[in-house]
Write an enzyme that holds these catalytic residues in place. Structure first.
Site, short mmCIF file in Angstrom:
data_model
loop_
_atom_site.label_atom_id
_atom_site.label_comp_id
_atom_site.label_asym_id
_atom_site.label_seq_id
_atom_site.Cartn_x
_atom_site.Cartn_y
_atom_site.Cartn_z
N CYS A 13 -5.94 -63.25 -8.01
CA CYS A 13 -6.73 -63.73 -6.86
C CYS A 13 -6.37 -62.97 -5.58
O CYS A 13 -7.03 -62.02 -5.22
CB CYS A 13 -6.53 -65.23 -6.63
SG CYS A 13 -7.18 -66.30 -7.92
N ARG A 14 -5.31 -63.41 -4.92
CA ARG A 14 -5.00 -62.90 -3.58
C ARG A 14 -4.57 -61.44 -3.54
O ARG A 14 -5.09 -60.67 -2.72
CB ARG A 14 -3.94 -63.78 -2.91
CG ARG A 14 -4.44 -65.20 -2.64
CD ARG A 14 -3.36 -66.07 -2.08
NE ARG A 14 -2.28 -66.26 -3.07
CZ ARG A 14 -1.11 -66.80 -2.78
NH1 ARG A 14 -0.83 -67.20 -1.56
NH2 ARG A 14 -0.21 -66.94 -3.73
#
Length: 157
Positions: A13-14
């Protein structure tokens, strides 16, 4: 050449969002040849997995592709390979210190430290709020690029 490694817990994700946003910003600035940008995880949970679909969709909304990404784990050797290791939150930073055996050359930082709002990048895994994560990542990467181009006096085309 400035080598940057973005790091989060799972690398789905990040940190890949930061990797691909930073690559896009560097490309827009005409500085691609001056940067090597990648991402990694502090855990082994998602090794080999692509970017999480909602994160991939958020990047695509902004015309950014993340094709070909496969999650990998941070290694001790990455500390020597990269000039900067940028964590998404304080827990990532603690794990980065553990995996790399410390930060003897002051290479480890939090992404949001390059903004007017230091702290953690919002974790969409728990909040399902990929827009807030996008805003944090974009702001952090813009601040990081500003800091690096000012510091290194890299020519902006």
């Amino acid at each position: 050449m400035m080598r940057i490694l973005f790091v989060c817990h799972g690398n789905i994700c990040r940190s890949p969002m930061a990797e691909f946003v930073m690559k896009d910003l560097v490309k827009q600035a005409g500085l691609e040849s001056q940067f090597q940008i990648a991402s990694a995880a502090t855990s082994t949970e998602e090794i080999g997995n692509p970017v999480y679909p909602p994160a991939r969709h958020k990047l695509a909304e902004h015309g950014i592709s993340c094709n070909g990404h496969a999650a990998r784990q941070l290694t001790n050797g990455d500390y020597e390979k990269y000039d900067l290791l940028i964590g998404m939150d304080k827990a990532n930073l603690r794990d980065m210190y553990r995996i790399c055996g410390g930060d003897f050359a002051a290479k480890m930082h939090l992404l949001m430290d390059y903004t007017d709002h230091p702290g953690d990048v919002a974790d969409p895994w728990y909040t399902d709020d990929f827009e807030t994560t996008w805003q944090d990542v974009l702001m952090g990467c813009q601040g990081l690029l500003r800091s690096l181009t000012a510091k290194e006096e890299m020519p902006v085309c």
